[in-house]
Design an enzyme around this catalytic site. Sequence first.
Site, PDB file in Angstrom:
ATOM      1  N   GLY A  63       0.786  -1.221   0.000  1.00 51.53           N
ATOM      2  CA  GLY A  63       0.000   0.000   0.000  1.00 51.53           C
ATOM      3  C   GLY A  63       0.820   1.273   0.000  1.00 51.53           C
ATOM      4  O   GLY A  63       2.011   1.279  -0.300  1.00 51.53           O
ATOM      5  N   SER A  64       0.177   2.343   0.384  1.00 48.46           N
ATOM      6  CA  SER A  64       0.696   3.700   0.307  1.00 48.46           C
ATOM      7  C   SER A  64       1.857   3.941   1.264  1.00 48.46           C
ATOM      8  O   SER A  64       1.927   3.376   2.346  1.00 48.46           O
ATOM      9  CB  SER A  64      -0.443   4.672   0.644  1.00 48.46           C
ATOM     10  N   THR A  65       2.724   4.863   0.853  1.00 45.50           N
ATOM     11  CA  THR A  65       3.830   5.281   1.710  1.00 45.50           C
ATOM     12  C   THR A  65       3.331   5.971   2.976  1.00 45.50           C
ATOM     13  O   THR A  65       4.078   6.095   3.946  1.00 45.50           O
ATOM     14  CB  THR A  65       4.802   6.214   0.968  1.00 45.50           C
ATOM     15  N   VAL A  66       2.079   6.395   2.982  1.00 47.99           N
ATOM     16  CA  VAL A  66       1.484   6.980   4.186  1.00 47.99           C
ATOM     17  C   VAL A  66       1.480   5.949   5.322  1.00 47.99           C
ATOM     18  O   VAL A  66       1.451   6.302   6.502  1.00 47.99           O
ATOM     19  CB  VAL A  66       0.059   7.508   3.897  1.00 47.99           C
ATOM     20  N   GLY A  67       1.583   4.675   4.975  1.00 47.92           N
ATOM     21  CA  GLY A  67       1.616   3.605   5.973  1.00 47.92           C
ATOM     22  C   GLY A  67       2.718   3.796   7.003  1.00 47.92           C
ATOM     23  O   GLY A  67       2.549   3.446   8.178  1.00 47.92           O
TER      24      GLY A  67
END
Length: 133
Positions: A63-67
Amino acid sequence: MYLEVKGRVIKDGYVEGEALKTREPISFFGGVDPETGFVIEKGHEIEGETISGKILVFPYGKGSTVGSYILYRLKKNNRAPIGIINQYCEPIVAVGAIISNIPTVDKIDIALIETGDYIEIKRETVIIRKPER
């Protein structure tokens, strides 16, 4: 039963506690509630379980780097896992573990670990103790 395996240190440290394992990758952004620490991804193998206070064992992140920042937010909310064990720790989980000071090791055969095992992470060493059944 007692097993000791060596892996690669992603974030150095010592921690011990109960394992929560999934065979599925985890997306922290949208997959884990940063306020509660519960897995909220629909249909995930550990949906409804809390990662809070556990040694989280999973193959790799997705998933997203926001993880990475969700892991940090979990830590700030006292809802983070106390340790992470991966087969392969990709950059999203690595950055999240480092900025959140969560001891993390990869290159571990996660098939050796089951939910409920008692785990110690000591730098690159993972000690697995199986409960008596």
